[in-house]
Design a protein around this motif. Structure first.
Motif, PDB file in Angstrom:
ATOM      1  N   THR A 174       0.844  -1.323  -0.006  1.00  0.00           N
ATOM      2  CA  THR A 174       0.019  -0.039   0.187  1.00  0.00           C
ATOM      3  C   THR A 174       0.717   1.254  -0.008  1.00  0.00           C
ATOM      4  OG1 THR A 174      -1.795  -1.357   1.080  1.00  0.00           O
ATOM      5  CG2 THR A 174      -1.694   1.181   1.074  1.00  0.00           C
ATOM      6  N   SER A 231       1.966   1.548  -3.561  1.00  0.00           N
ATOM      7  CA  SER A 231       0.931   2.431  -4.321  1.00  0.00           C
ATOM      8  C   SER A 231       0.779   3.833  -3.895  1.00  0.00           C
ATOM      9  CB  SER A 231      -0.428   1.526  -3.799  1.00  0.00           C
ATOM     10  OG  SER A 231      -0.224   0.201  -4.349  1.00  0.00           O
ATOM     11  N   ARG A 285       1.070   6.555  -7.004  1.00  0.00           N
ATOM     12  CA  ARG A 285       0.041   7.521  -7.100  1.00  0.00           C
ATOM     13  C   ARG A 285       0.498   8.892  -6.797  1.00  0.00           C
ATOM     14  NH1 ARG A 285      -2.626  10.470  -8.995  1.00  0.00           N
ATOM     15  NH2 ARG A 285      -4.781  11.310  -8.704  1.00  0.00           N
ATOM     16  N   GLN A 337      -3.239   8.087 -15.459  1.00  0.00           N
ATOM     17  CA  GLN A 337      -2.371   7.226 -15.276  1.00  0.00           C
ATOM     18  C   GLN A 337      -2.768   6.088 -14.239  1.00  0.00           C
ATOM     19  OE1 GLN A 337       0.856   9.923 -15.036  1.00  0.00           O
ATOM     20  NE2 GLN A 337       1.755   9.399 -17.178  1.00  0.00           N
ATOM     21  N   TRP A 338      -3.190   6.621 -13.197  1.00  0.00           N
ATOM     22  CA  TRP A 338      -3.605   5.802 -11.986  1.00  0.00           C
ATOM     23  C   TRP A 338      -4.642   4.923 -12.371  1.00  0.00           C
ATOM     24  CZ3 TRP A 338      -1.728   3.904  -7.852  1.00  0.00           C
ATOM     25  CH2 TRP A 338      -2.431   3.262  -6.964  1.00  0.00           C
ATOM     26  N   GLN A 339      -5.747   5.593 -12.970  1.00  0.00           N
ATOM     27  CA  GLN A 339      -6.767   4.795 -13.330  1.00  0.00           C
ATOM     28  C   GLN A 339      -6.456   3.590 -14.510  1.00  0.00           C
ATOM     29  OE1 GLN A 339      -9.557   7.739 -14.689  1.00  0.00           O
ATOM     30  NE2 GLN A 339     -10.148   8.394 -12.714  1.00  0.00           N
ATOM     31  N   GLU A 340      -5.531   4.077 -15.287  1.00  0.00           N
ATOM     32  CA  GLU A 340      -5.188   3.085 -16.216  1.00  0.00           C
ATOM     33  C   GLU A 340      -4.267   1.772 -15.574  1.00  0.00           C
ATOM     34  OE1 GLU A 340      -4.397   1.116 -19.962  1.00  0.00           O
ATOM     35  OE2 GLU A 340      -5.915   2.626 -19.327  1.00  0.00           O
ATOM     36  N   LEU A 341      -3.679   2.045 -14.542  1.00  0.00           N
ATOM     37  CA  LEU A 341      -2.649   1.304 -13.834  1.00  0.00           C
ATOM     38  C   LEU A 341      -3.941   0.236 -13.127  1.00  0.00           C
ATOM     39  CD1 LEU A 341      -0.015  -0.020 -12.654  1.00  0.00           C
ATOM     40  CD2 LEU A 341      -0.311   1.709 -10.938  1.00  0.00           C
ATOM     41  N   GLN A 342      -4.840   1.030 -12.454  1.00  0.00           N
ATOM     42  CA  GLN A 342      -5.756   0.120 -11.676  1.00  0.00           C
ATOM     43  C   GLN A 342      -6.446  -0.798 -12.696  1.00  0.00           C
ATOM     44  OE1 GLN A 342      -5.891   0.187  -8.482  1.00  0.00           O
ATOM     45  NE2 GLN A 342      -4.356   1.172  -8.926  1.00  0.00           N
ATOM     46  N   ARG A 343      -6.917  -0.425 -13.854  1.00  0.00           N
ATOM     47  CA  ARG A 343      -7.474  -1.158 -14.915  1.00  0.00           C
ATOM     48  C   ARG A 343      -6.531  -2.330 -15.308  1.00  0.00           C
ATOM     49  NH1 ARG A 343      -7.763  -1.892 -20.044  1.00  0.00           N
ATOM     50  NH2 ARG A 343      -6.090  -0.347 -20.688  1.00  0.00           N
ATOM     51  N   ARG A 344      -5.403  -1.962 -15.633  1.00  0.00           N
ATOM     52  CA  ARG A 344      -4.416  -3.058 -15.819  1.00  0.00           C
ATOM     53  C   ARG A 344      -4.281  -4.292 -14.871  1.00  0.00           C
ATOM     54  NH1 ARG A 344      -0.117  -0.975 -19.993  1.00  0.00           N
ATOM     55  NH2 ARG A 344      -1.535   0.401 -21.340  1.00  0.00           N
ATOM     56  N   ARG A 345      -4.539  -3.821 -13.497  1.00  0.00           N
ATOM     57  CA  ARG A 345      -4.187  -4.997 -12.395  1.00  0.00           C
ATOM     58  C   ARG A 345      -4.942  -5.992 -12.458  1.00  0.00           C
ATOM     59  NH1 ARG A 345      -2.828  -1.671  -7.021  1.00  0.00           N
ATOM     60  NH2 ARG A 345      -0.626  -0.624  -7.623  1.00  0.00           N
TER      61      ARG A 345
END
Length: 87
Positions: free
Chosen positions: A62, A65, A69, A76-84
């Motif tokens: 955390t 992360s 962030r 970019q953060w949203q894209e990273l979350q989507r790819r996890r």
């Protein structure tokens, strides 16, 4: 990209150690549960070590992360979350 790599590099060694600690704790719990008869005191100690090692691993992940962030834009953060991968 440099700041992202740096944030990951700073945490990598510690994460490897923490994952190893959690794996060892899982083995200790399994071994304690497989004893016959089960030693409740030993099993409880193993469970407590497992819980603590998982908590420390979660904490470090955390914090990493949070570092990521702080250097990424919201998009970019949203894209990273989507790819996890889904947990």
């Amino acid at each position: 990209q440099t700041r992202v790599r740096e944030a990951v590099r700073e945490s990598r060694r510690k994460l490897v150690d923490l994952r190893a600690n959690a794996e060892r704790a899982e083995i200790d719990v399994e071994e304690a549960f497989n004893e016959d008869p089960v030693n409740a005191g030993r099993a409880t100690e193993a469970i407590n070590r497992l819980a603590a090692s998982r908590a420390e691993l979660t904490r470090e992940l955390t914090l990493m992360s949070l570092k990521l962030r702080s250097v990424l834009t919201a998009q970019q953060w949203q894209e990273l979350q989507r790819r996890r991968p889904a947990a």
